[in-house]
Design a protein around this motif. Sequence first.
Motif, PDB file in Angstrom:
ATOM      1  N   UNK A  72       0.829  -1.207   0.000  1.00 33.22           N
ATOM      2  CA  UNK A  72       0.000   0.000   0.000  1.00 33.22           C
ATOM      3  C   UNK A  72       0.863   1.256   0.000  1.00 33.22           C
ATOM      4  N   UNK A  73       1.884   1.283   0.833  1.00 36.94           N
ATOM      5  CA  UNK A  73       2.779   2.440   0.916  1.00 36.94           C
ATOM      6  C   UNK A  73       3.540   2.631  -0.388  1.00 36.94           C
ATOM      7  N   UNK A  74       3.994   1.534  -0.986  1.00 40.29           N
ATOM      8  CA  UNK A  74       4.732   1.625  -2.245  1.00 40.29           C
ATOM      9  C   UNK A  74       3.841   2.133  -3.374  1.00 40.29           C
ATOM     10  N   UNK A  75       2.573   1.728  -3.373  1.00 39.12           N
ATOM     11  CA  UNK A  75       1.642   2.200  -4.397  1.00 39.12           C
ATOM     12  C   UNK A  75       1.395   3.706  -4.275  1.00 39.12           C
ATOM     13  N   UNK A  76       1.487   4.224  -3.055  1.00 37.44           N
ATOM     14  CA  UNK A  76       1.271   5.654  -2.827  1.00 37.44           C
ATOM     15  C   UNK A  76       2.535   6.474  -3.028  1.00 37.44           C
TER      16      UNK A  76
END
Length: 211
Positions: A72-76
Amino acid sequence: MTGLTADLLLLAYASGVFPMAEHQDDPEVFWVDPKRRGILPLHGFRMSRSLARRLRRGDYQITINQDFAAVLTACADRAETWINADIHARYVELHQMGKAHSVEVWQDGELSGGVYGVTLGGAFFGESMFSRRRDASKIALCYLIDRLNQAGFTLCDTQFLTAHLASLGGVEISRAAYQRLLRDALLLKADFTAPAVPTAQELLQRRTQIS
């Protein structure tokens, strides 16, 4: 909009809408209900010969839900994102409820790619994917589609159709057509976590049988 909760998100997905923020630092969230909806037909996934060769190399490891928060953090982590702090927190909560899942790709001990989304019945609502190495997001998508087929899902919602998704077999349908697919999918029971992670050979063999 304020008061975004995990339960409200699930109601929204069941109704065919999804949340977005204008950018990462914008505290406001709005609902989106596109007139034209992107989906990835589960038996229409297009795997190029080069991607099949890439899978056979096997220089990666696939995990399921091992590090949802990191995916999730990498996608953001990009210049423009619709994942603000509120959305981030609610999807972590959905994951803890067993309603949001991730596929991770690891190379040399590092997270190199992944995809995450929400599940309801036989519907998977794809939210975002990322890649830190060549083809890592495509590899994640290959294993995602295989998992959805094996687990009894019938709908893979991509929200919008991009050129990248179109090259992999994604199509665009009307809102009414999407609502029909969604209605039928919500009546099903599918377990995202049930299938074992296949080897590349097993995945490719199933692809051959489908095509």
